[in-house]
Design a protein around this motif. Sequence first.
Motif, mmCIF file in Angstrom:
data_model
loop_
_atom_site.group_PDB
_atom_site.id
_atom_site.type_symbol
_atom_site.label_atom_id
_atom_site.label_comp_id
_atom_site.label_asym_id
_atom_site.label_seq_id
_atom_site.Cartn_x
_atom_site.Cartn_y
_atom_site.Cartn_z
ATOM 1 N N GLU A 51 0.849 -1.188 0.000
ATOM 2 C CA GLU A 51 0.000 0.000 0.000
ATOM 3 C C GLU A 51 0.884 1.237 0.000
ATOM 4 O OE1 GLU A 51 -3.325 -0.011 -0.240
ATOM 5 O OE2 GLU A 51 -3.294 -2.191 -0.276
ATOM 6 N N ALA A 52 0.360 2.327 -0.543
ATOM 7 C CA ALA A 52 1.107 3.581 -0.580
ATOM 8 C C ALA A 52 0.129 4.738 -0.453
ATOM 9 C CB ALA A 52 1.890 3.692 -1.884
ATOM 10 N N ALA A 53 0.670 5.895 -0.112
ATOM 11 C CA ALA A 53 -0.155 7.102 0.008
ATOM 12 C C ALA A 53 0.550 8.239 -0.719
ATOM 13 C CB ALA A 53 -0.359 7.462 1.470
ATOM 14 N N ARG A 54 -0.242 9.043 -1.406
ATOM 15 C CA ARG A 54 0.315 10.205 -2.092
ATOM 16 C C ARG A 54 0.362 11.366 -1.100
ATOM 17 N NH1 ARG A 54 1.270 10.626 -7.140
ATOM 18 N NH2 ARG A 54 -0.178 8.985 -7.725
ATOM 19 N N LEU A 55 1.534 11.962 -0.946
ATOM 20 C CA LEU A 55 1.720 13.069 -0.026
ATOM 21 C C LEU A 55 1.334 14.385 -0.692
ATOM 22 C CD1 LEU A 55 5.178 11.974 1.424
ATOM 23 C CD2 LEU A 55 2.913 11.529 2.358
ATOM 24 N N LYS A 56 1.184 15.446 0.123
ATOM 25 C CA LYS A 56 0.809 16.756 -0.424
ATOM 26 C C LYS A 56 1.876 17.307 -1.356
ATOM 27 C CE LYS A 56 -2.186 18.210 3.320
ATOM 28 N NZ LYS A 56 -2.425 19.209 4.372
ATOM 29 N N THR A 57 3.109 16.877 -1.166
ATOM 30 C CA THR A 57 4.206 17.348 -2.022
ATOM 31 C C THR A 57 4.201 16.673 -3.386
ATOM 32 O OG1 THR A 57 5.682 15.669 -1.114
ATOM 33 C CG2 THR A 57 5.672 17.831 -0.030
ATOM 34 N N GLY A 58 3.336 15.693 -3.547
ATOM 35 C CA GLY A 58 3.260 14.971 -4.814
ATOM 36 C C GLY A 58 4.040 13.670 -4.811
ATOM 37 N N TRP A 64 6.258 -0.289 3.361
ATOM 38 C CA TRP A 64 6.909 -1.573 3.150
ATOM 39 C C TRP A 64 6.636 -2.558 4.278
ATOM 40 C CZ3 TRP A 64 8.516 -2.082 -1.588
ATOM 41 C CH2 TRP A 64 8.943 -0.963 -2.300
ATOM 42 N N ASN A 65 6.248 -2.035 5.466
ATOM 43 C CA ASN A 65 6.074 -2.915 6.621
ATOM 44 C C ASN A 65 4.717 -3.619 6.649
ATOM 45 O OD1 ASN A 65 4.617 -0.627 7.057
ATOM 46 N ND2 ASN A 65 5.280 -0.306 9.167
ATOM 47 N N SER A 66 3.846 -3.332 5.693
ATOM 48 C CA SER A 66 2.525 -3.985 5.718
ATOM 49 C C SER A 66 2.137 -4.560 4.349
ATOM 50 C CB SER A 66 1.467 -2.999 6.193
ATOM 51 O OG SER A 66 1.412 -1.912 5.297
ATOM 52 N N PRO A 67 2.943 -5.498 3.834
ATOM 53 C CA PRO A 67 2.549 -6.109 2.562
ATOM 54 C C PRO A 67 1.418 -7.119 2.772
ATOM 55 C CG PRO A 67 4.507 -7.171 3.364
ATOM 56 C CD PRO A 67 4.202 -6.046 4.336
ATOM 57 N N HIS A 68 0.671 -7.371 1.728
ATOM 58 C CA HIS A 68 -0.349 -8.413 1.795
ATOM 59 C C HIS A 68 -0.351 -9.191 0.482
ATOM 60 C CE1 HIS A 68 -2.581 -5.081 -0.084
ATOM 61 N NE2 HIS A 68 -3.300 -6.016 -0.653
ATOM 62 N N ARG A 94 -0.068 -0.156 -4.537
ATOM 63 C CA ARG A 94 -1.399 0.437 -4.668
ATOM 64 C C ARG A 94 -1.399 1.799 -3.986
ATOM 65 N NH1 ARG A 94 -5.062 -3.842 -5.792
ATOM 66 N NH2 ARG A 94 -3.984 -4.752 -7.562
ATOM 67 N N VAL A 95 -1.643 2.847 -4.727
ATOM 68 C CA VAL A 95 -1.705 4.187 -4.174
ATOM 69 C C VAL A 95 -3.156 4.508 -3.834
ATOM 70 C CG1 VAL A 95 -1.233 6.626 -4.569
ATOM 71 C CG2 VAL A 95 0.275 4.891 -5.540
ATOM 72 N N ASN A 96 -3.412 4.863 -2.580
ATOM 73 C CA ASN A 96 -4.765 5.207 -2.136
ATOM 74 C C ASN A 96 -4.920 6.704 -2.052
ATOM 75 O OD1 ASN A 96 -5.495 2.541 -1.936
ATOM 76 N ND2 ASN A 96 -4.785 2.394 0.161
#
Length: 96
Positions: A51-58, A64-68, A94-96
């Motif tokens: 999983e990944a998250a898009r930051l405000k900086t783009g 990496w610690n929570s793969p499934h 996966r970017v949420n």
Amino acid sequence: PQSRAANAGRTRVRRARLLVGSVVAMLGLVYVSDALVALRGAPPGEVTVYEAARLKTGKVEIFWNSPHQEPCVPSLFPHRGQAPCWYLRRFNVRVN
């Protein structure tokens, strides 16, 4: 009597229709054979997804610690709502 130009035009149209029909038939044959192999012969697979998250900086921060494990189908096309394994291996973040 018909002119040569009219005959040539009809011949081009017939050839174009034949070409389009052949391409559609080949794509259908590839999809059906892929489905038969994927759903009957090959066992389902699993791919590690992060999983990944898009930051405000783009930028994107990957967790990496929570793969499934995500189930996949060893085929060219998606089947039964599951993505093909080759696609998940290539795009495993996966970017949420």
